[in-house]
Design an enzyme around this catalytic site. Structure first.
Site, short mmCIF file in Angstrom:
data_model
loop_
_atom_site.label_atom_id
_atom_site.label_comp_id
_atom_site.label_asym_id
_atom_site.label_seq_id
_atom_site.Cartn_x
_atom_site.Cartn_y
_atom_site.Cartn_z
N SER A 121 -26.58 14.25 29.15
CA SER A 121 -27.15 14.50 30.48
C SER A 121 -28.59 14.96 30.37
O SER A 121 -29.32 14.93 31.36
CB SER A 121 -26.35 15.59 31.19
OG SER A 121 -24.99 15.26 31.25
N HIS A 142 -25.71 6.79 30.91
CA HIS A 142 -25.21 8.05 31.46
C HIS A 142 -24.32 7.80 32.67
O HIS A 142 -24.79 7.41 33.75
CB HIS A 142 -26.43 8.93 31.84
CG HIS A 142 -26.05 10.28 32.32
ND1 HIS A 142 -26.57 10.84 33.46
CD2 HIS A 142 -25.20 11.20 31.82
CE1 HIS A 142 -26.06 12.05 33.63
NE2 HIS A 142 -25.22 12.29 32.65
N GLU A 154 -26.92 5.81 34.86
CA GLU A 154 -28.35 5.85 34.53
C GLU A 154 -28.56 5.21 33.16
O GLU A 154 -27.82 5.52 32.22
CB GLU A 154 -28.85 7.30 34.50
CG GLU A 154 -28.92 7.93 35.89
CD GLU A 154 -29.35 9.39 35.85
OE1 GLU A 154 -30.07 9.82 36.76
OE2 GLU A 154 -28.95 10.13 34.92
N ASN A 193 -29.58 14.63 37.44
CA ASN A 193 -29.48 16.04 37.07
C ASN A 193 -30.79 16.79 37.28
O ASN A 193 -30.77 18.00 37.51
CB ASN A 193 -28.99 16.19 35.63
CG ASN A 193 -27.49 16.01 35.55
OD1 ASN A 193 -26.75 16.53 36.38
ND2 ASN A 193 -27.02 15.24 34.59
N1 LIG Z 1 -18.96 16.87 32.88
C1 LIG Z 1 -19.74 16.07 33.57
O1 LIG Z 1 -19.69 16.06 34.82
C2 LIG Z 1 -20.68 15.11 32.88
C3 LIG Z 1 -21.23 14.05 33.61
C4 LIG Z 1 -22.07 13.13 32.94
C5 LIG Z 1 -22.35 13.32 31.59
N2 LIG Z 1 -21.80 14.37 30.91
C6 LIG Z 1 -22.10 14.49 29.48
O2 LIG Z 1 -20.99 13.96 28.76
C7 LIG Z 1 -20.85 14.66 27.52
C8 LIG Z 1 -19.44 15.20 27.41
O3 LIG Z 1 -19.17 16.06 28.52
P1 LIG Z 1 -17.67 16.36 28.98
O4 LIG Z 1 -17.75 16.92 30.36
O5 LIG Z 1 -16.80 15.20 28.70
O6 LIG Z 1 -17.30 17.56 27.97
P2 LIG Z 1 -15.84 18.03 27.51
O7 LIG Z 1 -16.00 19.44 27.07
O8 LIG Z 1 -14.83 17.71 28.56
O9 LIG Z 1 -15.51 17.08 26.26
C9 LIG Z 1 -16.25 17.09 25.08
C10 LIG Z 1 -15.34 16.52 23.99
O10 LIG Z 1 -16.11 16.28 22.81
C11 LIG Z 1 -15.26 16.48 21.72
N3 LIG Z 1 -16.04 16.60 20.50
C12 LIG Z 1 -16.83 17.62 20.13
N4 LIG Z 1 -17.39 17.34 18.90
C13 LIG Z 1 -16.93 16.11 18.55
C14 LIG Z 1 -17.14 15.27 17.41
N5 LIG Z 1 -17.92 15.68 16.40
N6 LIG Z 1 -16.49 14.08 17.34
C15 LIG Z 1 -15.69 13.67 18.36
N7 LIG Z 1 -15.46 14.43 19.46
C16 LIG Z 1 -16.08 15.63 19.56
C17 LIG Z 1 -14.48 17.74 22.10
O11 LIG Z 1 -13.30 17.87 21.32
C18 LIG Z 1 -14.21 17.47 23.58
O12 LIG Z 1 -12.96 16.82 23.78
C19 LIG Z 1 -21.95 15.70 27.49
O13 LIG Z 1 -23.06 15.18 26.80
C20 LIG Z 1 -22.28 15.91 28.97
O14 LIG Z 1 -23.59 16.36 29.17
C21 LIG Z 1 -20.96 15.25 31.52
#
Ligand SMILES: NC(=O)c1ccc[n+]([C@@H]2O[C@H](COP(=O)([O-])OP(=O)(O)OC[C@H]3O[C@@H](n4cnc5c(N)ncnc54)[C@H](O)[C@@H]3O)[C@@H](O)[C@H]2O)c1
Length: 286
Positions: A121, A142, A154, A193
């Protein structure tokens, strides 16, 4: 037409599971990687539950649901991504963790023109790109939460990203996944964002200073501005750790107070009150 058939998704949290679902429902063969067997099982359950719900709501037939499940595979070994045409990284919003993953992907993915994408993000794409020996093939793709529902994607080229990579990423997003793309420069927060996070942080500051209750802040924006969800509920949906990490990256980029995470947000992250995914945040989820 796209030449992408095999997708790898790294991370099966909220976003990784959603992205894997979108890709598999679009007919792609998807392999999902997580850190541990336990995290993988949690992610798999999340993904299957979402498919079951979609089937219950009539968004896909029972046959389509089963065919989608058949197109999904799961691993804890990134080495299994050797034959992927595109990999979408969706792990925690942490530059070091993401950088290490891009270094590993660079070593294991054999297709010479494979796309290495990040769902970050706010972390500069160029930092992930230069961690690899193929910075022209790294791009931001994204998605929005929940990925199976939100139409926007995005596309963020780094300074190093090649035109061919951008074009193929856009073909994947539009022709295969049926999403609506917008392009943004590689600046922390991109378009959505950059506008959303200062608003969410303002809502947390408003709650922290006691101006109104959490319910009244949310009702204010839901009923007064027709937002489908108020800002504190939205923080809970995104995940408070993710909101705080995005704010930190944006603050580091722009050095402006409107991106500074308020103390309450950080305290809630420290307390493990991360929002819906943790069962509690600004609200309790049982
Ligand atoms: N939450 C949102 O609304 C949103 C929206 C768009 C983008 N994002 C982006 O998406 C990404 C993930 O966010 P999320 O909300 O899914 O977080 P989340 O906490 O739900 O999930 C993250 C996952 O990554 C896993 N992980 C961590 N290290 C790892 C590795 N080395 N190998 C494999 N898996 C690994 C964790 O076990 C976890 O399941 C971030 O970069 C975030 O900025 C989030």
């Amino acid at each position: 037409m796209t030449d992408i058939e095999r997708v790898g998704v790294v991370g099966c949290g909220q976003m990784g599971a959603g992205i894997a679902e979108v890709c598999a429902r679009s007919g792609l063969e998807v392999m999902v990687a997580e850190t541990t067997g336990e995290a993988l099982e949690l992610g798999r359950t999340r993904l299957i539950n979402s498919l079951d719900k979609a089937a219950e709501r009539g968004k896909l037939t029972a046959q389509e649901r089963d065919a989608t499940v058949d197109r999904l595979s799961f691993t804890t070994d990134l080495g299994a991504f050797a034959d992927r045409d595109v990999v979408i990284e969706a792990v925690v919003e942490n530059e070091q963790v993401k950088t290490e993953i891009f270094q590993i992907l660079d070593q294991v993915v054999t297709r010479p023109d494979a796309i290495l994408a990040s769902n970050t993000s706010s972390i500069p794409l160029v930092k992930l790109a230069v961690a690899t020996s193929r910075p022209d093939q790294v791009v931001g793709i994204h998605f929005f939460n929940p990925a199976p529902v939100q139409r926007l994607v995005e596309i963020i080229p780094a300074l190093t990203t090649g035109d061919g990579t951008i074009q193929r990423a856009e073909e994947l997003v539009v022709d295969v996944l049926g999403k609506h793309p917008i392009r943004a420069q590689d600046r922390s927060g991109f378009v959505v964002n950059a506008l959303l996070i200062p608003y969410l942080l303002s809502a947390v500051r408003m709650f922290e200073s006691g101006i109104a209750s959490r319910e009244d802040i949310d009702s204010g924006m839901e009923l007064g501005c027709a937002h489908p969800m108020g800002p504190l509920r939205l923080c809970d949906l995104i995940g408070l750790d993710t909101v705080a990490s995005i704010a930190d990256s944006m603050f580091q980029e722009y050095k402006e107070g409107l991106y500074a995470a308020p103390p309450l947000l950080q305290r809630m992250v420290d307390a493990g009150r991360l929002g819906r995914k943790a069962g509690s945040g600004f609200y309790d989820y049982g």
